[in-house]
Design a protein around this motif. Structure first.
Motif, PDB file in Angstrom:
ATOM      1  N   ILE A   1       0.844  -1.205   0.000  1.00 56.68           N
ATOM      2  CA  ILE A   1       0.000   0.000   0.000  1.00 56.68           C
ATOM      3  C   ILE A   1       0.876   1.250   0.000  1.00 56.68           C
ATOM      4  O   ILE A   1       0.585   2.237  -0.688  1.00 56.68           O
ATOM      5  N   THR A   2       1.971   1.221   0.760  1.00 52.56           N
ATOM      6  CA  THR A   2       2.886   2.371   0.791  1.00 52.56           C
ATOM      7  C   THR A   2       3.470   2.650  -0.588  1.00 52.56           C
ATOM      8  O   THR A   2       3.568   3.801  -1.025  1.00 52.56           O
ATOM      9  N   VAL A   3       3.869   1.606  -1.312  1.00 55.27           N
ATOM     10  CA  VAL A   3       4.432   1.779  -2.650  1.00 55.27           C
ATOM     11  C   VAL A   3       3.391   2.370  -3.599  1.00 55.27           C
ATOM     12  O   VAL A   3       3.690   3.269  -4.404  1.00 55.27           O
ATOM     13  N   ALA A   4       2.133   1.884  -3.520  1.00 57.23           N
ATOM     14  CA  ALA A   4       1.076   2.411  -4.392  1.00 57.23           C
ATOM     15  C   ALA A   4       0.806   3.888  -4.097  1.00 57.23           C
ATOM     16  O   ALA A   4       0.645   4.710  -5.025  1.00 57.23           O
ATOM     17  N   MET A   5       0.752   4.248  -2.804  1.00 56.06           N
ATOM     18  CA  MET A   5       0.526   5.650  -2.450  1.00 56.06           C
ATOM     19  C   MET A   5       1.690   6.530  -2.917  1.00 56.06           C
ATOM     20  O   MET A   5       1.493   7.662  -3.374  1.00 56.06           O
ATOM     21  N   ALA A   6       2.897   6.008  -2.819  1.00 56.95           N
ATOM     22  CA  ALA A   6       4.052   6.769  -3.288  1.00 56.95           C
ATOM     23  C   ALA A   6       3.988   6.999  -4.793  1.00 56.95           C
ATOM     24  O   ALA A   6       4.338   8.084  -5.293  1.00 56.95           O
ATOM     25  N   PHE A   7       3.514   6.013  -5.560  1.00 55.20           N
ATOM     26  CA  PHE A   7       3.392   6.163  -7.014  1.00 55.20           C
ATOM     27  C   PHE A   7       2.357   7.235  -7.349  1.00 55.20           C
ATOM     28  O   PHE A   7       2.579   8.109  -8.213  1.00 55.20           O
TER      29      PHE A   7
END
Length: 720
Positions: free
Chosen positions: A342-348
């Protein structure tokens, strides 16, 4: 997770390329509108303020999103790992306590064997009979039956062995204790050192008394041992060794679950495997990647050096072995990977939003800054007529107004500077001529003063050198005086020691004479003892003849009793007893004769040694007398040496007084020379300083003239 990271990196690369193309087009557009061909208006887009603002805005947003997400991921991972590790630790502690109960069972069994009264009596009887006799075999059979009672009472007992204090097998519940002594085995020494206390032995892959068994057919086992002692005398009567099957541990280990990829082992105090599912690793060094001494506590949890495994352990209070559970860290934290995704998706997503906002910010700020930069380039080349159109009311509009005002002020300054440069150029020529004349006069004065200063300095150096030499002589004279005093003291001590040596030599001569007298007396007494020994030999010969006569009389009495028939049976018994008594007397006389012969031989050797020692004593007396005469000669010579040393000390004292007077004179000469040199150097320094100032003044005049011409040339380039 790898796919998510790769997609994020691809998005960042595409955003960077898009930003670079837009910045380049924005820079070219602004440069062309402001006449970018004039003065090199093009700039690398990556070096522009707009690009930097975009990069700062983009990476700040991405940084905070990633930091918050990764911190959440790390925190949740630590919480999950801590909870699972705590639960696993409790499981290991409970399993370890169960194993302690099992260990207690076998300790109690060894205590029962030690306290068994019948077994102790059999052991005492066994120690009193020959090993190869029938009684020994019968006793070992009874002991084996006793051991079988304990061995068959527990199915997990492999065998119960009984050994002597020296490690020789006595018997075993298996009926075959094996041959050869085990006294040199480390495990046997450990049991004996326990001195009656229970001793736990780590797993042996072949067992403890099955060394000759093939490994593939041998059964691994761990053991408990104890020394058996007599309750009355505390004397060691034997050693009991109980071998326990490894299945008793396997049953408990199967009840412990460490999750996927986890394992449970038991490690001894020597860091060897007591239990491992892989049988090939039993009794081998453990491959746990942990620091030395990490398992010193009763129980706890820790990680391996590479942080790949979470370990929980429990140290047995009975055996001292460590029950260790191993869990892969990646299995503990696999549920926390959802937070990371989820953190990676939000960062994208945040990266895409930052690209849009950053581009708008770069367009609003970058374009007017590029236009202002191009105008300043033209001003740099001398065109002071350029102006920035001020249409905006924000900070950039205020910057344009300030730029225009700055160009007006610079134009006025250039005009005024041009007029002043003409006046300075004329004044510089006149100042240069006057400075050259002053410099020539100062140079002549400086040369003369320098020669005077050099002569005074040379005199001061020589005076200082003479002063140092006199001081060095004074220091050496003091050292000689001190050394002379020390030599006098040492000579007095040597003379005192020589007198004391003479007294010691007199005493030694007296004691040596006494030793000679005692040695002579000892030789006489040994000769008397030798005569006494010969008398004893004669007496023993007489007793031997009496014993032979007694044997003959006993034989005659036996013959007469046999002739008498039934009436002579009683007399025959008496004759037989007389014969036995005669044999015993003969044996005793023979023993006494051997002892007497040995004494006589040693007396002869003593006489020989004393005979050899007597001449040595004579030589020793002569050497002591010679040493005494040497000490007396040394005493006489040291007296003469002390007298001559006193004369030398008096002469050195007179020489030291003369040296002090010379040192004071050289100090006065040196002080006068230094004062004269300092005065000359001060005058020379002032002259040199004046010369330097004159030279500097000439250079400054020339430089001022050159600067005036350069300023006039530079101002001619501006268009006002």
């Amino acid at each position: 997770m790898k796919k998510t990271w790769s997609s994020l990196l691809d998005g960042l690369q595409r955003a960077g390329k898009y930003l670079q193309s837009k910045s380049a087009s924005l820079s070219n557009e602004t440069a062309s509108s402001a006449g970018g061909a004039r003065g090199g208006g093009r700039l690398n887009p990556l070096q522009s303020v707009g690009t930097k603002l975009f990069a700062i805005f983009f990476f700040c947003i991405l940084f905070f999103v990633l930091v918050v997400g990764l911190i959440s991921y790390a925190k949740s991972k630590d919480v999950i790992q801590t909870k699972v590790a705590d639960a696993s630790e409790q499981t290991i502690i409970q399993a370890g306590q169960k194993l302690d109960l099992i260990y207690s069972t076998y300790e109690d069994l060894s205590l029962q064997i030690m306290l068994n009264e019948d077994l102790r009596k059999l052991m005492v009887e066994l120690s009193a009979v020959d090993r190869g006799s029938y009684n020994y075999l019968e006793s070992t059979r009874f002991i084996t039956e006793k051991l079988n009672v304990y061995a068959f009472a527990n199915k997990n007992i492999k065998a119960v062995h009984l050994l002597t204090e020296k490690g020789e097998p006595i018997t075993s519940s298996t009926g075959n204790p094996g041959g050869g002594s085990r006294g040199d085995k480390d495990w046997f020494k450990k049991i004996v050192d326990g001195n009656g206390q229970v001793v736990w032995l780590a797993t042996s892959e072949k067992g403890f008394l099955d060394e000759n068994v093939v490994t593939s057919t041998a059964t691994p086992a761990f053991a408990v041992g104890r020394v058996l002692k007599s309750l009355n005398t505390s004397q060691i009567t034997g050693v009991v060794l109980i071998e326990i099957k490894l299945d008793v541990m396997s049953e408990q280990m199967k009840q412990i679950s460490m999750g996927d990829g986890g394992s449970t082992v038991i490690v001894s105090e020597d860091d060897n495997y007591v239990y491992n599912e892989d049988k090939l690793l039993l009794a081998k060094p453990s491959n746990l990647d942990i620091e030395k001494g990490a398992l010193d506590q009763q129980f706890g949890q820790l990680k391996t050096r590479d942080d790949q495994y979470q370990l929980v352990y429990y140290k047995s209070g009975k055996s001292g072995w460590n029950l260790i559970g191993s869990i892969p860290v990646k299995e503990l934290v696999k549920d926390a990977s959802v937070i990371f995704d989820i953190t990676v998706a939000m960062a994208f997503g945040a990266a895409l939003i930052a690209v849009v906002i950053g581009f708008m910010l770069a367009r609003m700020i970058g374009r007017p800054l590029i236009q202002l930069r191009n105008l300043m380039k033209e001003g740099e080349q001398g065109n002071l007529t350029v102006r920035m159109p001020a249409k905006r009311q924000d900070e950039i509009g205020q910057l344009s107004v300030s730029f225009n005002q700055m160009m007006e002020k610079i134009t006025q300054l250039v005009q005024q500077t041009n007029r002043s440069a003409q006046e300075v150029l004329g004044t510089a020529g006149e100042l240069s001529d006057a400075s050259k004349k002053t410099a020539m006069s100062a140079k002549d004065i400086a040369v003369a003063t320098e020669e005077i200063a050099m002569g005074a300095s040379s005199l001061a150096v020589e005076s200082e050198r003479g002063n140092e030499l006199t001081q060095s002589i004074g220091v050496q004279m003091k050292s000689v005086v001190e050394a002379n005093v020390i030599m006098g003291t040492a000579a007095g001590e040597v003379q005192a020691s020589s007198k004391q040596g003479i007294a010691y030599m007199d005493e030694l001569i007296g004691k040596t004479n006494e030793t000679e007298t005692m040695t002579r007396s000892m030789v006489e007494k040994v000769d008397n003892l030798k005569e006494s020994t010969r008398s004893i030999v004669k007496i023993l010969d007489m007793l031997g003849n009496m014993t032979k006569q007694t044997n003959i009389l006993s034989l005659n009495a036996t013959i007469e009793a046999a002739r008498a028939g039934a009436a002579g049976k009683g007399f025959m018994v008496v004759a037989d007893e007389i014969r036995k008594l005669a044999d015993q007397s003969r044996q005793s006389i023979a023993v006494v004769g051997q002892i007497t012969e040995k004494i006589q031989k040693e007396i002869d050797e003593t006489v020989q040694v004393l005979s050899q020692a007597y001449p040595i004593f004579q030589e020793q007396i002569s050497s002591v007398k010679e040493a005494d005469s040497i000490f007396k000669q040394v005493d006489e010579q040291m007296g003469g040496f002390i007298a001559r040393l006193s004369n030398v000390t008096e002469s050195i004292s007179q020489l030291e007084t003369s040296q002090v007077v010379l040192s004071e004179s050289m100090t006065n000469v040196s002080a006068v020379a230094e004062e004269s040199s300092a005065t000359s150097q001060e005058v020379a320094s002032l002259s040199t300083e004046q010369l330097n100032i004159s030279g500097g003044l000439v250079k400054l005049s020339d430089k001022l003239e050159e600067l005036s011409k350069s300023l006039q040339d530079s101002l001619s380039k501006f268009r006002v």
